[in-house]
Design a protein around this motif. Structure first.
Motif, PDB file in Angstrom:
ATOM      1  N   VAL A  39       0.867  -1.179   0.000  1.00 41.07           N
ATOM      2  CA  VAL A  39       0.000   0.000   0.000  1.00 41.07           C
ATOM      3  C   VAL A  39       0.905   1.231   0.000  1.00 41.07           C
ATOM      4  CG1 VAL A  39      -1.789   1.270   1.258  1.00 41.07           C
ATOM      5  CG2 VAL A  39      -1.803  -1.234   1.256  1.00 41.07           C
ATOM      6  N   ARG A  40       0.598   2.173  -0.875  1.00 41.83           N
ATOM      7  CA  ARG A  40       1.417   3.389  -0.957  1.00 41.83           C
ATOM      8  C   ARG A  40       1.061   4.317   0.198  1.00 41.83           C
ATOM      9  NH1 ARG A  40       1.921   6.329  -6.326  1.00 41.83           N
ATOM     10  NH2 ARG A  40       3.515   7.278  -5.047  1.00 41.83           N
ATOM     11  N   LEU A  41       1.818   4.192   1.283  1.00 41.92           N
ATOM     12  CA  LEU A  41       1.624   5.037   2.451  1.00 41.92           C
ATOM     13  C   LEU A  41       2.576   6.223   2.384  1.00 41.92           C
ATOM     14  CD1 LEU A  41       1.524   2.268   5.205  1.00 41.92           C
ATOM     15  CD2 LEU A  41      -0.415   3.358   4.061  1.00 41.92           C
ATOM     16  N   GLN A  42       2.255   7.259   3.118  1.00 40.93           N
ATOM     17  CA  GLN A  42       3.149   8.402   3.212  1.00 40.93           C
ATOM     18  C   GLN A  42       4.461   7.935   3.820  1.00 40.93           C
ATOM     19  OE1 GLN A  42       1.790  11.482   5.808  1.00 40.93           O
ATOM     20  NE2 GLN A  42       3.386  12.899   5.199  1.00 40.93           N
ATOM     21  N   SER A  43       5.548   8.487   3.365  1.00 39.60           N
ATOM     22  CA  SER A  43       6.866   8.129   3.882  1.00 39.60           C
ATOM     23  C   SER A  43       6.900   8.278   5.398  1.00 39.60           C
ATOM     24  CB  SER A  43       7.925   9.035   3.252  1.00 39.60           C
ATOM     25  OG  SER A  43       9.191   8.724   3.756  1.00 39.60           O
ATOM     26  N   GLY A  44       7.333   7.240   6.075  1.00 39.23           N
ATOM     27  CA  GLY A  44       7.421   7.259   7.525  1.00 39.23           C
ATOM     28  C   GLY A  44       6.148   6.856   8.244  1.00 39.23           C
ATOM     29  N   ALA A  45       5.056   6.667   7.512  1.00 38.82           N
ATOM     30  CA  ALA A  45       3.793   6.277   8.142  1.00 38.82           C
ATOM     31  C   ALA A  45       3.886   4.842   8.661  1.00 38.82           C
ATOM     32  CB  ALA A  45       2.644   6.397   7.156  1.00 38.82           C
ATOM     33  N   VAL A  46       3.365   4.631   9.842  1.00 38.21           N
ATOM     34  CA  VAL A  46       3.373   3.306  10.450  1.00 38.21           C
ATOM     35  C   VAL A  46       1.925   2.868  10.674  1.00 38.21           C
ATOM     36  CG1 VAL A  46       4.117   1.942  12.431  1.00 38.21           C
ATOM     37  CG2 VAL A  46       5.554   3.806  11.606  1.00 38.21           C
ATOM     38  N   PRO A  47       1.477   1.840   9.953  1.00 39.09           N
ATOM     39  CA  PRO A  47       0.100   1.384  10.139  1.00 39.09           C
ATOM     40  C   PRO A  47      -0.083   0.739  11.512  1.00 39.09           C
ATOM     41  CG  PRO A  47       1.251  -0.034   8.576  1.00 39.09           C
ATOM     42  CD  PRO A  47       2.180   1.068   8.940  1.00 39.09           C
ATOM     43  N   GLN A  48      -1.276   0.854  12.047  1.00 39.13           N
ATOM     44  CA  GLN A  48      -1.604   0.241  13.336  1.00 39.13           C
ATOM     45  C   GLN A  48      -2.805  -0.670  13.149  1.00 39.13           C
ATOM     46  OE1 GLN A  48      -2.355   3.505  15.971  1.00 39.13           O
ATOM     47  NE2 GLN A  48      -0.199   3.904  16.302  1.00 39.13           N
ATOM     48  N   ILE A  49      -2.758  -1.822  13.795  1.00 34.33           N
ATOM     49  CA  ILE A  49      -3.888  -2.751  13.768  1.00 34.33           C
ATOM     50  C   ILE A  49      -4.326  -2.983  15.199  1.00 34.33           C
ATOM     51  CG2 ILE A  49      -4.621  -5.114  13.274  1.00 34.33           C
ATOM     52  CD1 ILE A  49      -2.757  -5.094  10.883  1.00 34.33           C
ATOM     53  N   THR A  50      -5.618  -2.785  15.455  1.00 35.18           N
ATOM     54  CA  THR A  50      -6.197  -3.042  16.763  1.00 35.18           C
ATOM     55  C   THR A  50      -7.303  -4.064  16.580  1.00 35.18           C
ATOM     56  OG1 THR A  50      -5.758  -0.753  17.404  1.00 35.18           O
ATOM     57  CG2 THR A  50      -7.330  -1.986  18.749  1.00 35.18           C
ATOM     58  N   LEU A  51      -7.188  -5.177  17.275  1.00 37.89           N
ATOM     59  CA  LEU A  51      -8.202  -6.220  17.203  1.00 37.89           C
ATOM     60  C   LEU A  51      -9.086  -6.160  18.437  1.00 37.89           C
ATOM     61  CD1 LEU A  51      -6.026  -9.215  15.964  1.00 37.89           C
ATOM     62  CD2 LEU A  51      -7.539  -7.778  14.621  1.00 37.89           C
ATOM     63  N   SER A  52     -10.367  -6.403  18.234  1.00 38.03           N
ATOM     64  CA  SER A  52     -11.293  -6.438  19.347  1.00 38.03           C
ATOM     65  C   SER A  52     -12.244  -7.604  19.140  1.00 38.03           C
ATOM     66  CB  SER A  52     -12.064  -5.122  19.426  1.00 38.03           C
ATOM     67  OG  SER A  52     -12.975  -5.159  20.492  1.00 38.03           O
ATOM     68  N   PRO A  53     -12.331  -8.505  20.091  1.00 38.66           N
ATOM     69  CA  PRO A  53     -11.596  -8.567  21.348  1.00 38.66           C
ATOM     70  C   PRO A  53     -10.103  -8.802  21.099  1.00 38.66           C
ATOM     71  CG  PRO A  53     -12.907 -10.571  21.062  1.00 38.66           C
ATOM     72  CD  PRO A  53     -13.228  -9.670  19.923  1.00 38.66           C
ATOM     73  N   ASN A  54      -9.301  -8.373  22.077  1.00 39.31           N
ATOM     74  CA  ASN A  54      -7.851  -8.371  21.889  1.00 39.31           C
ATOM     75  C   ASN A  54      -7.212  -9.755  21.888  1.00 39.31           C
ATOM     76  OD1 ASN A  54      -8.039  -8.920  24.574  1.00 39.31           O
ATOM     77  ND2 ASN A  54      -6.936  -7.106  25.273  1.00 39.31           N
ATOM     78  N   TRP A  55      -7.946 -10.806  22.189  1.00 40.26           N
ATOM     79  CA  TRP A  55      -7.364 -12.153  22.151  1.00 40.26           C
ATOM     80  C   TRP A  55      -7.374 -12.741  20.743  1.00 40.26           C
ATOM     81  CZ3 TRP A  55     -11.218 -15.201  20.357  1.00 40.26           C
ATOM     82  CH2 TRP A  55     -12.525 -14.877  20.689  1.00 40.26           C
ATOM     83  N   LEU A  56      -8.029 -12.064  19.799  1.00 39.37           N
ATOM     84  CA  LEU A  56      -7.994 -12.528  18.411  1.00 39.37           C
ATOM     85  C   LEU A  56      -6.572 -12.445  17.878  1.00 39.37           C
ATOM     86  CD1 LEU A  56     -11.185 -10.836  16.934  1.00 39.37           C
ATOM     87  CD2 LEU A  56     -10.848 -13.258  17.417  1.00 39.37           C
ATOM     88  N   ARG A  57      -6.208 -13.374  17.005  1.00 40.19           N
ATOM     89  CA  ARG A  57      -4.863 -13.382  16.439  1.00 40.19           C
ATOM     90  C   ARG A  57      -4.871 -13.197  14.929  1.00 40.19           C
ATOM     91  NH1 ARG A  57      -3.190 -11.703  20.506  1.00 40.19           N
ATOM     92  NH2 ARG A  57      -2.882 -13.009  22.307  1.00 40.19           N
ATOM     93  N   ARG A  58      -6.060 -13.146  14.345  1.00 47.31           N
ATOM     94  CA  ARG A  58      -6.202 -12.968  12.903  1.00 47.31           C
ATOM     95  C   ARG A  58      -7.189 -11.842  12.627  1.00 47.31           C
ATOM     96  NH1 ARG A  58      -4.383 -16.170   9.257  1.00 47.31           N
ATOM     97  NH2 ARG A  58      -3.429 -18.135   9.781  1.00 47.31           N
ATOM     98  N   MET A  59      -7.067 -11.304  11.432  1.00 46.45           N
ATOM     99  CA  MET A  59      -8.051 -10.329  10.979  1.00 46.45           C
ATOM    100  C   MET A  59      -9.371 -11.068  10.753  1.00 46.45           C
ATOM    101  SD  MET A  59      -6.155  -7.689  10.979  1.00 46.45           S
ATOM    102  CE  MET A  59      -7.272  -6.512  10.249  1.00 46.45           C
ATOM    103  N   PRO A  60     -10.498 -10.380  10.838  1.00 47.23           N
ATOM    104  CA  PRO A  60     -11.781 -11.040  10.573  1.00 47.23           C
ATOM    105  C   PRO A  60     -11.797 -11.649   9.171  1.00 47.23           C
ATOM    106  CG  PRO A  60     -12.132  -8.878  11.541  1.00 47.23           C
ATOM    107  CD  PRO A  60     -10.671  -8.984  11.224  1.00 47.23           C
ATOM    108  N   ILE A  61     -12.520 -12.739   9.025  1.00 45.41           N
ATOM    109  CA  ILE A  61     -12.604 -13.402   7.725  1.00 45.41           C
ATOM    110  C   ILE A  61     -13.465 -12.608   6.744  1.00 45.41           C
ATOM    111  CG2 ILE A  61     -14.567 -14.889   8.286  1.00 45.41           C
ATOM    112  CD1 ILE A  61     -13.060 -17.134   6.754  1.00 45.41           C
ATOM    113  N   LEU A  62     -14.425 -11.852   7.260  1.00 47.28           N
ATOM    114  CA  LEU A  62     -15.320 -11.056   6.421  1.00 47.28           C
ATOM    115  C   LEU A  62     -14.801  -9.617   6.317  1.00 47.28           C
ATOM    116  CD1 LEU A  62     -18.687 -12.338   7.891  1.00 47.28           C
ATOM    117  CD2 LEU A  62     -17.560 -13.083   5.774  1.00 47.28           C
ATOM    118  N   PRO A  63     -14.474  -9.172   5.109  1.00 39.22           N
ATOM    119  CA  PRO A  63     -13.899  -7.830   4.951  1.00 39.22           C
ATOM    120  C   PRO A  63     -14.763  -6.706   5.514  1.00 39.22           C
ATOM    121  CG  PRO A  63     -13.658  -9.074   2.919  1.00 39.22           C
ATOM    122  CD  PRO A  63     -14.531  -9.889   3.842  1.00 39.22           C
TER     123      PRO A  63
END
Length: 75
Positions: A39-63
């Motif tokens: 993904v073309r992010l701005q230089s120096g940009a750091v993406p963040q991922i927050t899962l809820s509930p926090n015990w999940l280890r994967r992204m949801p299966i449904l986009p």
């Protein structure tokens, strides 16, 4: 006669639906790798991922369960 020079970085708009489809059901590490490398992010940009509930280890299966939030760069 006047001469004006303008310089600006142009970044393609982020396609949030496409990103959600690409990271669906990926591990957090793989989702971050995708965001950083494909993904073309701005230089120096750091993406963040927050899962809820926090015990999940994967992204949801449904986009549509993935919320992609973009932030405009400071001027």
């Amino acid at each position: 006669a006047f001469q004006i020079t303008i310089e600006a970085d142009v970044v393609a708009p982020i396609q949030v639906d496409q990103i959600a489809q690409q990271i669906a059901f990926k591990s957090v590490a793989n989702a971050l790798t995708y965001l950083l490398n494909d993904v073309r992010l701005q230089s120096g940009a750091v993406p963040q991922i927050t899962l809820s509930p926090n015990w999940l280890r994967r992204m949801p299966i449904l986009p549509f369960r993935i919320k992609v939030i973009t932030q405009e760069p400071p001027i």
